[in-house]
Motif scaffolding. Structure first.
Motif, short mmCIF file in Angstrom:
data_model
loop_
_atom_site.label_atom_id
_atom_site.label_comp_id
_atom_site.label_asym_id
_atom_site.label_seq_id
_atom_site.Cartn_x
_atom_site.Cartn_y
_atom_site.Cartn_z
N TYR A 1 1.05 -0.79 0.14
CA TYR A 1 0.23 -0.10 -0.14
C TYR A 1 1.23 1.06 0.06
O TYR A 1 0.59 2.04 -0.50
CB TYR A 1 -0.58 0.10 1.44
CG TYR A 1 -2.38 -1.47 0.93
CD1 TYR A 1 -3.19 -0.94 0.07
CD2 TYR A 1 -2.55 -2.05 2.13
CE1 TYR A 1 -4.35 -1.34 0.40
CE2 TYR A 1 -3.46 -3.07 1.67
CZ TYR A 1 -4.28 -2.81 0.86
OH TYR A 1 -5.41 -3.00 0.47
N ALA B 1 -5.04 4.93 -0.46
CA ALA B 1 -3.77 3.74 0.11
C ALA B 1 -3.24 3.78 1.53
O ALA B 1 -3.39 3.18 1.99
CB ALA B 1 -2.91 3.79 -1.31
N LYS C 1 -4.69 2.30 4.28
CA LYS C 1 -5.14 1.71 4.04
C LYS C 1 -3.99 0.44 5.21
O LYS C 1 -3.98 -0.47 5.47
CB LYS C 1 -5.53 0.56 2.66
CG LYS C 1 -6.39 -0.20 2.48
CD LYS C 1 -7.98 0.06 2.37
CE LYS C 1 -7.30 -1.52 2.46
NZ LYS C 1 -9.20 -2.85 2.90
#
Length: 446
Positions: free
Chosen positions: A24, A201, A204
């Protein structure tokens, strides 16, 4: 610090993409850099082209200097605090704050371009916003990697992260130039979309709280200035870190030719915005290929001296690029692209060694602050270097400014080899970094 869940896995898989959170991180780094560079190449072109409507070449070149200065000032003023923030708060949240500012900047520039109200004040104002965003995202991104992968994976993670960054530098300027040629507000719409994906991203990634006790965190909040000063003292006391940071600062400050690419594209080679994108991508291609090689086989021996040589090659390639203005039209663009490609190779070599040495030779509780001072140096060499190049080009002409900068970079290498012998003594990426005496002892799990 790497979580214990990585401990056993790291023995079997050393590639950084094996780890979920690093994946990520890599995606976020790719998209935010892609968006940033697709915008910056267009901002440079719009600044110079807008200025040329009412100014001569020298005065318009000075506007490129002001754009660089507008980005550097917030970095210089706020980076010590942003580094402290990255050491004492979740680094994900710091990045999300910074990327939100970049998203806002893309909206402003996209609307102004579509409405045909773009102007130098608008460009300068958004350059300041982008400088603020970079000030906060740089230390947070730079100090996050050691929390996502085990220590033994660090050189590969740094190389892979650099490859991502340089790959975005290839695609970003070229894509920005092509999209701008087709639709003038398109690069800003593209960048805004990329920034939104970056936010997702980063969200996460697992929470990354500071590696300090709650009592230590409360104490550091009462002594923010003292904590920031600790970072200054650490950088000053670590001769290897100080030498590596300042070497990059001085060399790229003097030899940074990218700020003058709009002048070469418009008034020397006459290739327009599309040609500017291709020229800006050439250093990134060289850098990305170098990072790809280092991702598989990073340098292991005599790394300090190799970094010095790389900076010298960077200066030499800059001189050749500057001299293409005097070459025949049949070869000048090809030689310029080859010189820019070589600049990218040499710069990537230097960046990889410097970043790896700084990450490994700095304890985690200091990494955010050290990264912030490294960011000041990088921004000084890039944005302030752009300002220096623009102002110098306005005073003595762009060609002489580029050539003189390359000579200055070579002189810097000779001086730094004598002033900081610790650089040449850095043989390998091996170090045992003890936590600073005012912090909680931390041990890297492997």
């Amino acid at each position: 610090m790497v979580s214990t869940s990585h401990s056993k896995a790291s023995v079997k898989a050393h590639h950084p993409l094996y780890f979920r959170d690093y994946r990520y991180y890599a995606l976020a780094r790719l998209f935010v850099t892609l968006g940033q560079f697709s915008m910056m190449i267009v901002i440079g072109w719009q600044t110079y082209s807008t200025a040329r409507l009412t100014m001569d070449t020298h005065s318009a070149a000075a506007q490129l200097g002001f754009i660089g200065l507008a980005q550097f000032i917030p970095v210089f003023l706020l980076s010590p605090f942003s580094g402290w923030l990255s050491d004492h708060y979740d680094r994900r949240r710091v990045i999300m704050f910074a990327v939100s500012i970049q998203f806002l900047s893309a909206l402003i520039l996209g609307y102004a371009t579509a409405a045909d109200t773009i102007s130098l004040p608008v460009l300068f104002s958004t350059a300041v916003l982008l400088g603020i965003a970079r000030c906060f995202s740089g230390p947070a991104f730079g100090s996050m990697v050691p929390r996502l992968v085990p220590r033994e994976t660090m050189p590969g993670a740094v190389a892979f992260g650099s490859m991502i960054w340089q790959s975005a530098m290839i695609v970003g300027p070229a894509l920005g130039g092509y999209v701008f040629a087709a639709l003038d507000w398109g690069p800003y719409a593209l960048a805004g979309t990329l920034f939104l994906v970056t936010l997702l991203a980063v969200w996460k990634i697992k929470p990354l709280p500071p590696l300090t006790s709650s009592e230590g965190a409360r104490q550091s909040q009462r002594q923010i200035l003292g904590q920031i000063w600790d970072g200054v003292r650490y950088v000053h006391s670590n001769r290897l870190v100080l030498g590596a940071i300042t070497l990059d600062l001085m060399a790229v400050l003097l030899a940074g030719s990218t700020a003058l690419l709009p002048i070469y594209a418009r008034d020397v080679f006459h290739v327009g915005a599309q040609g500017l994108g291709e020229m800006a991508a050439a250093p990134g291609i060289g850098a990305a290929l170098t990072a790809l090689i280092f991702g598989m086989r990073p340098p292991q021996n005599n790394v300090g001296n190799k970094m010095l040589i790389a900076v010298g090659v960077f200066g030499g390639a800059t001189i050749i690029f500057g001299l293409t203005a005097f070459m025949p039209d049949s070869i000048n663009q090809q030689v310029a692209m080859a010189a820019l490609f070589t600049c990218g190779v040499a710069d990537m070599f230097s960046v990889f060694v410097r970043q790896t040495l700084i990450q490994i030779y700095t304890p985690d509780e200091m990494r955010g602050r050290v990264a912030s001072f490294s960011l000041i140096a990088i921004s000084a060499s890039n944005e302030l270097g752009e300002a220096e190049s623009g102002f110098l080009a306005a005073a003595i002409g762009p060609v002489i400014a580029v050539v003189a900068g390359g000579v200055g970079a070579i002189i810097t290498v000779i001086l730094w080899a004598r002033l900081f012998p610790e650089i040449g003594q850095a043989r390998r990426f091996d170090a045992i970094v003890e936590p600073t005496d005012h912090s909680t002892s931390q041990e890297i799990k492997q």
